[in-house]
Write a protein that holds these residues in place. Structure first.
Motif, mmCIF file in Angstrom:
data_model
loop_
_atom_site.group_PDB
_atom_site.id
_atom_site.type_symbol
_atom_site.label_atom_id
_atom_site.label_comp_id
_atom_site.label_asym_id
_atom_site.label_seq_id
_atom_site.Cartn_x
_atom_site.Cartn_y
_atom_site.Cartn_z
ATOM 1 N N ASN A 501 159.804 108.804 -1.941
ATOM 2 C CA ASN A 501 158.770 109.252 -2.870
ATOM 3 C C ASN A 501 159.252 109.166 -4.320
ATOM 4 O O ASN A 501 160.393 108.793 -4.591
ATOM 5 C CB ASN A 501 158.376 110.692 -2.537
ATOM 6 N N GLU A 502 158.365 109.527 -5.220
ATOM 7 C CA GLU A 502 158.664 109.603 -6.658
ATOM 8 C C GLU A 502 159.172 108.285 -7.217
ATOM 9 O O GLU A 502 160.139 108.227 -7.959
ATOM 10 C CB GLU A 502 159.690 110.716 -6.945
ATOM 11 N N LEU A 503 158.487 107.207 -6.847
ATOM 12 C CA LEU A 503 158.928 105.871 -7.250
ATOM 13 C C LEU A 503 158.116 105.311 -8.417
ATOM 14 O O LEU A 503 156.922 105.586 -8.553
ATOM 15 C CB LEU A 503 158.831 104.907 -6.067
ATOM 16 N N ASN A 504 158.772 104.535 -9.231
ATOM 17 C CA ASN A 504 158.145 103.728 -10.271
ATOM 18 C C ASN A 504 158.634 102.298 -10.118
ATOM 19 O O ASN A 504 159.640 102.033 -9.452
ATOM 20 C CB ASN A 504 158.511 104.244 -11.673
ATOM 21 N N ARG A 538 152.666 102.725 -3.327
ATOM 22 C CA ARG A 538 151.342 103.247 -3.022
ATOM 23 C C ARG A 538 150.862 104.170 -4.140
ATOM 24 O O ARG A 538 151.618 104.533 -5.048
ATOM 25 C CB ARG A 538 151.359 103.990 -1.678
ATOM 26 N N GLU A 539 149.598 104.571 -4.080
ATOM 27 C CA GLU A 539 149.026 105.398 -5.136
ATOM 28 C C GLU A 539 149.718 106.747 -5.281
ATOM 29 O O GLU A 539 149.748 107.330 -6.363
ATOM 30 C CB GLU A 539 147.524 105.623 -4.880
ATOM 31 N N ASP A 540 150.300 107.254 -4.194
ATOM 32 C CA ASP A 540 151.010 108.536 -4.274
ATOM 33 C C ASP A 540 152.470 108.346 -4.685
ATOM 34 O O ASP A 540 153.281 109.258 -4.547
ATOM 35 C CB ASP A 540 150.925 109.288 -2.943
#
Length: 585
Positions: A501-504, A538-540
């Motif tokens: 998670n918390e990806l850019n 993804r969007e999240d």
């Protein structure tokens, strides 16, 4: 009155035809920018210098592949449009083409015969080998555009000295060089010429402009020697000027390399040189607009030979020497315009150029990098599952990974399979010429008709028995997360599943596979897969993945480890499962 009306109508028709030529070529380039898949060097530029935004010298991975202006503009456009699509990544090169075209068109006033001007125009805007760099994320298109702008403004300065023209010359040369360091010698000479001419024809205050322009060139010259010291100026060869340079250009323009063509081109250069010397002897000046391209042509040849003989730098090849083509065509038509009133030369050259443009016309591949073309079916036809696990896959460079990502196919690790002993993976994208014994273990199921790249499937999938399974919850800012480590004595399949998670887009997070000799500590195998570069976020802001890696046992290696490398040490959360399978017959 009738004659004046006819001249006006003819001029209007002429402008419309030139406008149509520009629109047609520009549309062609735009279509290529969205239809021709990336080449390897573009992917290095995209991920190393644009997305991570390392456009300055010595930023990021130090390599000649970093074309500074392109990297800066590409990174800027990616952030403006919040997209890393091919069109956005290549936008800087596309925007350079109008500058290139206008610069050529603006040389029209130098010609006595319109036919010779059209020979120059067609000759420089209808050579596919040059054109394709205005639709690729490489610095060559930008460098050609700004180089021609500098040359055009130089001819304008000689005809009508103005301070603003001097500013534009220096600015254009600096931009050309920051797009392609190969042009340093020409930019240096171009700015010195402008300085010397301005000394006599402009206020001394204007001399500040070229003096300031020299400063970044001195820094970039120093940086070039740094690259040489690091062994980064490796492109090209030592076989000779004709073999390495000329013979890697002419096949992509006229589909031929032959000693007869070498002699013909040499003869034309001698005639251009004779014309240049005669007029210099007569006028005692180099500041004649008609001499500009000829001077730079001989400067380019002398620069190539001098750098090789004195500094030991390789003769440049193909794209890195394309400036020779621009100088040659400009010098040829300006010389013809002075010595002959015949239109035959221009008409014949235009016909030849248009014919070869038609031959090279395509919307699928790079002329020079044809072997790097990758058809979507090479990754699309790989099975989603083999004996209950995601397939292990082998490939070459990074094109398969990027194609996989662009098609939104579940993540795969196209691990290196260069050695003859690399026969464990379920599928492999390769050329049979590089692995002639491959049919012993694999059979082809799809071949790319352009590049020859072939998707191979194993004749018999290896059995797999699960021996280990571990789960890790990721949380924190650590640079490294150890996922699994063990001794091993037989080939393994490592399955990695999970979510981060918390990806850019610019996060550098890799899963690394490493094996080594437990006695000497020597690393036998080291491969990594970038999470963000292989799957779309993804969007999240998360990425889910499930892929396999085949690990072979060598006579030296008996320790194996998998770990996550959070290169920047930023916040990280997620979960990863590691499953280990023993591969059998």
């Amino acid at each position: 009155m009738r004659s004046q009306i006819e001249n006006v109508l003819y001029s209007l028709l002429e402008r419309r035809l030139i406008s149509l030529l520009f629109i047609a070529i520009y549309c062609y380039l735009i279509f290529r920018a969205v239809s021709v898949f990336y080449i390897h060097d573009e992917l290095v530029t995209k991920w190393s210098y644009m997305i991570n935004w390392n456009p300055l010298p010595s930023q990021g991975y130090v390599d000649a592949n970093n074309h500074f202006l392109l990297s800066f503009l590409g990174g800027l456009f990616i952030r403006i449009f919040h997209s890393d699509s091919m069109l956005v990544v290549r936008l800087a090169s596309l925007l350079a083409f109008p500058i290139y075209f206008w610069s050529i068109y603006s040389l029209k006033g130098l010609f006595r015969q319109k036919a010779n001007f059209y020979g120059l125009l067609i000759g420089l805007v209808c050579i596919s080998f040059i054109l394709e760099y205005f639709a690729l994320a490489r610095g060559y298109g930008l460098s050609f555009a700004f180089m021609l702008l500098a040359l055009q403004q130089t001819t304008s300065l000689y005809s009508n000295p103005k301070g603003r023209t001097l500013i534009l010359i220096v600015f254009a040369w600096v931009l050309a060089i920051t797009s392609n360091l190969t042009l340093i010698p020409f930019g240096l000479v171009g700015i010195v010429f402008a300085f010397l001419f301005s000394w006599k024809h402009l206020s001394k205050w204007w001399l500040i402009v070229p003096s300031v322009g020299i400063a970044p060139l001195i820094f970039l010259i120093s940086y070039s020697f740094t690259l040489k010291g690091l062994g980064k100026l490796y492109y090209g060869g030592n076989e000779g000027f004709f073999e390495t340079t000329i013979h890697t250009i002419t096949p992509y323009i006229w589909n031929v390399k032959h000693i007869v063509l070498d002699l013909f081109l040499s003869l034309i250069c001698l005639l251009i040189g004779a014309f240049l010397l005669r007029h210099f002897w007569k006028e005692r000046t180099i500041f004649n607009p008609k001499y500009t391209f000829a001077l730079f042509l001989f400067l380019a040849i002398g620069n190539i030979l001098g750098q090789h003989w004195v500094l030991g730098i390789n003769y440049p090849g193909d794209r890195t020497a394309l400036y020779l083509v621009i100088f040659f065509i400009g010098a040829f038509f300006m010389t013809i315009d002075e010595v002959s009133k015949s239109r035959v030369y221009s008409v014949v050259y235009c016909v030849i150029t248009i014919v070869f443009f038609g031959i090279h016309l395509n919307f699928n591949y790079s002329i020079l990098h044809k072997g790097e073309h990758i058809d979507g079916n090479l990754v699309r036809l790989i099975s989603r599952e083999v004996i209950g696990t995601p397939p292990s896959t082998g490939g070459r460079w990074a094109m398969e990974n990027e194609m996989n990502r662009s098609l939104n196919i579940p993540m795969r690790m196209f691990q290196l399979t260069d050695r003859e002993s690399d026969t464990l993976v379920d599928y492999m994208v390769y050329t049979i010429a590089r692995r002639p014994n491959l049919y012993k273990w694999y059979h082809p199921i799809y071949k790319d008709q352009i590049s020859g790249q072939t998707l191979f499937e194993r004749n018999h999938f290896l059995s797999r028995v699960k021996t280990n399974k571990v789960e890790h919850v990721l949380f924190g800012k650590s640079e490294f997360f150890n996922l699994f480590a063990t001794d091993f004595s037989s080939p393994k399949l490592i399955r990695i599943t999970g979510q981060i998670n918390e990806l850019n887009l610019d996060r550098e997070i890799h899963i690394v596979f490493s094996s080594k000799d437990s006695i000497s500590g020597e690393t036998i195998n080291y491969e990594a897969i970038s999470i963000v570069q292989n799957m779309k976020i993804r969007e999240d802001r998360s990425i889910q993945f499930d892929f396999s890696y085949a690990l072979k046992k060598t006579s030296k290696s008996n320790q194996f480890a998998v770990y996550l490398w959070n290169k920047e040490g930023g916040n990280l959360s997620g979960i990863i499962n590691v499953q280990v399978y023993q591969l059998g017959d």
